[in-house]
Design an enzyme around this catalytic site. Structure first.
Site, mmCIF file in Angstrom:
data_model
loop_
_atom_site.group_PDB
_atom_site.id
_atom_site.type_symbol
_atom_site.label_atom_id
_atom_site.label_comp_id
_atom_site.label_asym_id
_atom_site.label_seq_id
_atom_site.Cartn_x
_atom_site.Cartn_y
_atom_site.Cartn_z
ATOM 1 N N HIS A 32 0.849 -1.193 0.000
ATOM 2 C CA HIS A 32 0.000 0.000 0.000
ATOM 3 C C HIS A 32 0.887 1.246 0.000
ATOM 4 O O HIS A 32 1.773 1.386 0.849
ATOM 5 C CB HIS A 32 -0.892 -0.009 1.241
ATOM 6 C CG HIS A 32 -1.956 1.041 1.226
ATOM 7 N ND1 HIS A 32 -3.127 0.920 0.508
ATOM 8 C CD2 HIS A 32 -2.025 2.249 1.840
ATOM 9 C CE1 HIS A 32 -3.878 1.988 0.692
ATOM 10 N NE2 HIS A 32 -3.225 2.819 1.488
ATOM 11 N N MET A 36 0.463 11.596 -0.466
ATOM 12 C CA MET A 36 -0.147 12.799 0.111
ATOM 13 C C MET A 36 0.515 14.042 -0.467
ATOM 14 O O MET A 36 1.734 14.064 -0.665
ATOM 15 C CB MET A 36 0.015 12.790 1.638
ATOM 16 C CG MET A 36 -0.481 11.540 2.316
ATOM 17 S SD MET A 36 -0.259 11.626 4.113
ATOM 18 C CE MET A 36 -0.521 9.907 4.560
ATOM 19 N N HIS A 65 -2.747 4.803 -3.108
ATOM 20 C CA HIS A 65 -3.873 5.520 -2.502
ATOM 21 C C HIS A 65 -3.564 7.010 -2.561
ATOM 22 O O HIS A 65 -2.730 7.512 -1.810
ATOM 23 C CB HIS A 65 -4.057 5.042 -1.061
ATOM 24 C CG HIS A 65 -5.110 5.767 -0.304
ATOM 25 N ND1 HIS A 65 -5.252 5.657 1.062
ATOM 26 C CD2 HIS A 65 -6.083 6.641 -0.699
ATOM 27 C CE1 HIS A 65 -6.250 6.420 1.473
ATOM 28 N NE2 HIS A 65 -6.761 7.026 0.415
ATOM 29 N N MET A 67 -4.098 10.612 -1.878
ATOM 30 C CA MET A 67 -4.729 11.617 -1.025
ATOM 31 C C MET A 67 -4.262 12.981 -1.521
ATOM 32 O O MET A 67 -3.484 13.689 -0.887
ATOM 33 C CB MET A 67 -4.353 11.377 0.442
ATOM 34 C CG MET A 67 -5.007 10.142 1.014
ATOM 35 S SD MET A 67 -4.359 9.652 2.634
ATOM 36 C CE MET A 67 -3.081 8.486 2.111
ATOM 37 N N MET A 136 -11.866 4.563 5.006
ATOM 38 C CA MET A 136 -10.890 5.028 5.986
ATOM 39 C C MET A 136 -11.456 4.868 7.399
ATOM 40 O O MET A 136 -12.586 5.280 7.670
ATOM 41 C CB MET A 136 -10.543 6.498 5.741
ATOM 42 C CG MET A 136 -9.941 6.807 4.384
ATOM 43 S SD MET A 136 -8.313 6.055 4.157
ATOM 44 C CE MET A 136 -7.364 6.907 5.430
ATOM 45 N N PHE A 142 -2.481 11.190 8.268
ATOM 46 C CA PHE A 142 -1.531 10.947 9.349
ATOM 47 C C PHE A 142 -1.464 9.458 9.663
ATOM 48 O O PHE A 142 -2.483 8.782 9.694
ATOM 49 C CB PHE A 142 -1.949 11.684 10.632
ATOM 50 C CG PHE A 142 -2.020 13.171 10.496
ATOM 51 C CD1 PHE A 142 -0.890 13.957 10.654
ATOM 52 C CD2 PHE A 142 -3.220 13.794 10.194
ATOM 53 C CE1 PHE A 142 -0.959 15.325 10.533
ATOM 54 C CE2 PHE A 142 -3.302 15.168 10.071
ATOM 55 C CZ PHE A 142 -2.160 15.934 10.236
ATOM 56 N N GLY A 175 -6.529 2.220 8.155
ATOM 57 C CA GLY A 175 -6.347 3.114 9.289
ATOM 58 C C GLY A 175 -6.488 2.441 10.638
ATOM 59 O O GLY A 175 -7.581 2.039 11.024
ATOM 60 N N SER A 197 1.874 0.659 11.048
ATOM 61 C CA SER A 197 2.625 0.421 12.275
ATOM 62 C C SER A 197 2.444 -0.995 12.786
ATOM 63 O O SER A 197 3.375 -1.590 13.338
ATOM 64 C CB SER A 197 2.175 1.410 13.367
ATOM 65 O OG SER A 197 2.363 2.743 12.948
#
Length: 214
Positions: A32, A36, A65, A67, A136, A142, A175, A197
């Site tokens: 992924h 941004m 993705h 954004m 999302m 973030f 997310g 993470s």
């Protein structure tokens, strides 16, 4: 089985080739790529050159993705860079249908994303055209945010609609997804889980990926 798409944004940018090899060893399903622009969302990450570089080091599908504002200006370039799937946010585009047409013209999979603060029905006009619907479960822009369980209601609604209408799009949740909430995510009707993470900062990343492939 749930597919797991680790977000490369959580990897060490100085060791991206190593990260690609690690994802293969960890049995990830998709890579992924969170793009941004500092306009649609506050942060800036990377663009087409990074996707092109990643393409050289992996055979896994690259899921870009976007954004970004006016994605219709850039979706073709991400396809050319090697993305296999390109998704973008409906409200950020001046020409959603045009952007989807461009992605399809490259023979790539296309999709739209629904931000945490947007209603799922923003995507309804495009459900019969897309390959992937991104829901999302944090506010876009973030990493490391807490999972917003209430957003899974959007997944349930979308899953109900696709079953009723016989549509083929997949649902991706993005997310705060981790092994602790993966059962909830899957139970809502999700096909692909994005995890940053939870994979790259895990003591045992391969185990974390495996625990989410349920």
């Amino acid at each position: 089985m749930m597919k797991v798409a680790p977000s490369i944004l959580s990897a060490d940018f100085c060791k991206m080739a190593e990260a690609m090899e690690n994802l293969k060893q960890w049995n990830a399903d998709v890579v992924h790529c969170d793009v941004m622009d500092g306009v649609y969302v506050p942060n800036i990450t990377f663009g087409m050159p990074m996707v092109k570089a990643l393409r050289r080091y992996t055979e896994l599908p690259l899921d870009a993705h976007l954004m970004i504002t006016k994605p219709e200006k850039y979706v073709g370039q991400f396809c050319e860079a090697g993305a296999d799937i390109v998704t973008f946010h409906v409200e950020a585009s001046d020409d959603v249908d045009g952007a989807l047409d461009i992605i399809k013209s490259f023979g790539k999979k296309c999709g739209v994303a629904v931000n945490a603060n947007q209603p799922v029905d923003i995507a309804f006009p495009y459900l019969d055209r897309i390959d992937l619907l991104v829901i999302m479960t944090v506010q876009a822009g973030f990493g490391g945010q807490s999972f917003m369980e209430n957003c899974l209601d959007k997944v349930r609604i979308a899953d109900k609609i696709r079953k009723e209408r016989g549509l083929k799009f997949q649902i991706e949740v993005d997310g705060g997804v981790c092994p602790d909430n993966i059962a909830l995510v899957k139970g809502a009707g999700t096909d692909i889980a994005v995890a940053g993470s939870a994979v790259f900062k895990a003591n045992d990343p391969a185990l974390a990926v495996g625990q989410m492939q349920i």
